[in-house]
Write a protein that holds these residues in place. Sequence first.
Motif, short mmCIF file in Angstrom:
data_model
loop_
_atom_site.label_atom_id
_atom_site.label_comp_id
_atom_site.label_asym_id
_atom_site.label_seq_id
_atom_site.Cartn_x
_atom_site.Cartn_y
_atom_site.Cartn_z
N MET A 62 0.83 -1.20 0.00
CA MET A 62 0.00 0.00 0.00
C MET A 62 0.86 1.25 0.00
O MET A 62 0.58 2.23 -0.71
N ALA A 63 1.94 1.24 0.78
CA ALA A 63 2.85 2.39 0.86
C ALA A 63 3.49 2.68 -0.49
O ALA A 63 3.47 3.82 -0.98
N VAL A 64 4.05 1.66 -1.12
CA VAL A 64 4.72 1.85 -2.41
C VAL A 64 3.71 2.27 -3.48
O VAL A 64 3.99 3.15 -4.31
N ALA A 65 2.52 1.67 -3.42
CA ALA A 65 1.49 2.01 -4.41
C ALA A 65 1.03 3.45 -4.29
O ALA A 65 0.55 4.05 -5.27
N MET A 66 1.17 4.04 -3.09
CA MET A 66 0.79 5.44 -2.91
C MET A 66 1.56 6.35 -3.87
O MET A 66 1.07 7.41 -4.26
N LEU A 67 2.75 5.94 -4.26
CA LEU A 67 3.56 6.76 -5.15
C LEU A 67 2.99 6.86 -6.55
O LEU A 67 3.31 7.78 -7.30
N VAL A 68 2.14 5.91 -6.94
CA VAL A 68 1.60 5.91 -8.30
C VAL A 68 0.11 6.25 -8.35
O VAL A 68 -0.46 6.36 -9.44
N THR A 69 -0.54 6.41 -7.20
CA THR A 69 -1.98 6.68 -7.24
C THR A 69 -2.29 8.00 -7.94
O THR A 69 -3.26 8.10 -8.69
N GLY A 70 -1.49 9.03 -7.66
CA GLY A 70 -1.71 10.32 -8.32
C GLY A 70 -1.49 10.21 -9.82
O GLY A 70 -2.23 10.81 -10.61
N TRP A 71 -0.46 9.47 -10.23
CA TRP A 71 -0.17 9.26 -11.65
C TRP A 71 -1.36 8.59 -12.33
O TRP A 71 -1.77 8.97 -13.43
N VAL A 72 -1.94 7.58 -11.65
CA VAL A 72 -3.08 6.85 -12.22
C VAL A 72 -4.32 7.74 -12.29
O VAL A 72 -4.96 7.87 -13.34
N SER A 73 -4.67 8.36 -11.16
CA SER A 73 -5.93 9.11 -11.11
C SER A 73 -5.90 10.35 -12.00
O SER A 73 -6.94 10.77 -12.51
N SER A 74 -4.72 10.93 -12.21
CA SER A 74 -4.66 12.11 -13.07
C SER A 74 -4.83 11.74 -14.54
O SER A 74 -5.02 12.62 -15.39
N ARG A 75 -4.80 10.45 -14.86
CA ARG A 75 -4.95 9.98 -16.23
C ARG A 75 -6.30 9.33 -16.49
O ARG A 75 -6.85 9.48 -17.59
N ILE A 76 -6.84 8.60 -15.52
CA ILE A 76 -8.11 7.92 -15.75
C ILE A 76 -9.26 8.56 -14.96
O ILE A 76 -10.42 8.18 -15.15
N GLY A 77 -8.95 9.51 -14.08
CA GLY A 77 -9.99 10.18 -13.31
C GLY A 77 -10.24 9.52 -11.97
O GLY A 77 -9.94 8.34 -11.77
N ALA A 78 -10.81 10.30 -11.05
CA ALA A 78 -11.00 9.83 -9.68
C ALA A 78 -11.98 8.66 -9.60
O ALA A 78 -11.75 7.68 -8.89
N LYS A 79 -13.11 8.75 -10.34
CA LYS A 79 -14.11 7.69 -10.24
C LYS A 79 -13.54 6.35 -10.69
O LYS A 79 -13.72 5.32 -10.02
N TRP A 80 -12.84 6.33 -11.81
CA TRP A 80 -12.31 5.06 -12.30
C TRP A 80 -11.17 4.54 -11.42
O TRP A 80 -10.95 3.33 -11.33
N THR A 81 -10.46 5.44 -10.76
CA THR A 81 -9.45 5.00 -9.80
C THR A 81 -10.11 4.33 -8.60
O THR A 81 -9.65 3.28 -8.13
N LEU A 82 -11.21 4.92 -8.11
CA LEU A 82 -11.97 4.28 -7.04
C LEU A 82 -12.44 2.89 -7.46
O LEU A 82 -12.32 1.91 -6.71
N ILE A 83 -13.01 2.80 -8.65
CA ILE A 83 -13.55 1.52 -9.14
C ILE A 83 -12.44 0.48 -9.26
O ILE A 83 -12.61 -0.68 -8.84
N ALA A 84 -11.29 0.88 -9.82
CA ALA A 84 -10.17 -0.06 -9.96
C ALA A 84 -9.72 -0.59 -8.60
O ALA A 84 -9.48 -1.79 -8.42
N GLY A 85 -9.63 0.32 -7.62
CA GLY A 85 -9.22 -0.09 -6.28
C GLY A 85 -10.22 -1.05 -5.66
O GLY A 85 -9.84 -2.08 -5.07
N LEU A 86 -11.51 -0.76 -5.80
CA LEU A 86 -12.54 -1.62 -5.21
C LEU A 86 -12.55 -3.00 -5.86
O LEU A 86 -12.73 -4.01 -5.18
N VAL A 87 -12.38 -3.04 -7.17
CA VAL A 87 -12.34 -4.34 -7.86
C VAL A 87 -11.19 -5.20 -7.33
O VAL A 87 -11.35 -6.40 -7.06
N LEU A 88 -10.01 -4.59 -7.18
CA LEU A 88 -8.86 -5.33 -6.67
C LEU A 88 -9.11 -5.84 -5.25
O LEU A 88 -8.75 -6.98 -4.92
N ILE A 89 -9.74 -5.02 -4.41
CA ILE A 89 -10.01 -5.45 -3.04
C ILE A 89 -10.97 -6.64 -3.03
O ILE A 89 -10.77 -7.62 -2.30
N VAL A 90 -12.03 -6.57 -3.84
CA VAL A 90 -13.00 -7.68 -3.91
C VAL A 90 -12.30 -8.97 -4.33
O VAL A 90 -12.47 -10.02 -3.70
#
Length: 420
Positions: A62-90
Amino acid sequence: MSGGATGSPFKQPKAVWAVAFACVISFMGIGLVDPILPAISSDLNASPSQVTLLFTSYLVVMAVAMLVTGWVSSRIGAKWTLIAGLVLIVVFSALAGSSGSIGGIIGFRAGWGLGNALFVATSLAVIVAAASGGFTGAIILYEAALGVGIAIGPLLGGALGHISWRGPFYGVAVLMALALLATILLVRPQPKPARKTGLLDPIKALRHRGLLAMSLTALCYNWGFFTVLGYAPFPMELDAIQLGLVFTGWGLMVAIFSVAGAPWLQRRLGLARTLYGNLALFAVVIFVIAAFVENRPVLIAAVIVAGVFIGVNNTLTTQAVMMVAPVERPVASAAYGFVRFIGGGLAPFAAGKLAEHYNVHVPFVVGACAILVGIAILTTGHRDLVRAERNQNEVDAHAGQGERGAELTEAAEAGTGTPS
């Protein structure tokens, strides 16, 4: 804290409640495994230090992934970043429940941590952007979700874990699937930022003295926090239901003092004095645990009381970090999350190893000393704390006058917040 914001933080649009519900379930995952740690250790013939890797793999990834969350969300948008995270957790929580080895569970918890990073780092900014009641109101709502999740997680984990240690993992998968559905249906897409976040931006942001001081302080604080959360269940020698009740009491203290205690203390003492005093008292409580770890009633009481100081710290550091650094919120969030969760991830495993090589008192002594080191580090950023409080008061005053446009635009563009 300024009282400038108007309106209740709990009168919110449906989209805010959808994200808040998902936050509750996400934060449940932190304490969910506490009641089943001894059962996993027994059923899978794993040592306590091996079992604590359930926290380490989850939090370090989770710590290391924090470094790329901004990179991801600034490209696919906040909603799709939320959805991607939730899918992985499920997916990964269900796989953890299906695993037959300690190594498999540790690996799947790592995947779960990746999903949690994408979700948690984005959820606060979404709440800030859509919530009524200003910046402080959004923080209170976010911390309320954190507190409720932390409080319910051990209780649900104990109840399901009493049936089977697999139950809590499957329970999270089902609840997160519901949160995923609510997010898809109720959360609107948010505008992407004008400038895309670079992969190295969070590391560069740590050059700022205030952000670095807050981050290193949080690393030390999380070392103490996750020593208690990840290792204290073993010396208690309780069953899953009993452990669930103990950590539910702990979680209730986190919830109450996140939402009510922290603002009250800050109004009376100020941000800096509240943080110094809170961290010092938290260190004292962990020293008490170290001294009386073999006295079950004292150990249980001290763990529950520790929730008071964790709740206060969570709210105040979240607010301070969002204000202290002269960089975009997603960048500050990623840098802070990376540093702080490294401490939280390594602490439980180190605690298990210290107990195996020395005795059960040593991990808690180390955890308390780590917090004292954190206080010393925090003093190096004192002027930044004062400035953070002043900036926060200005934001709250503007929110109270209906001047939230710049704040909400920034949050919407950010796509990430700072996790607690």
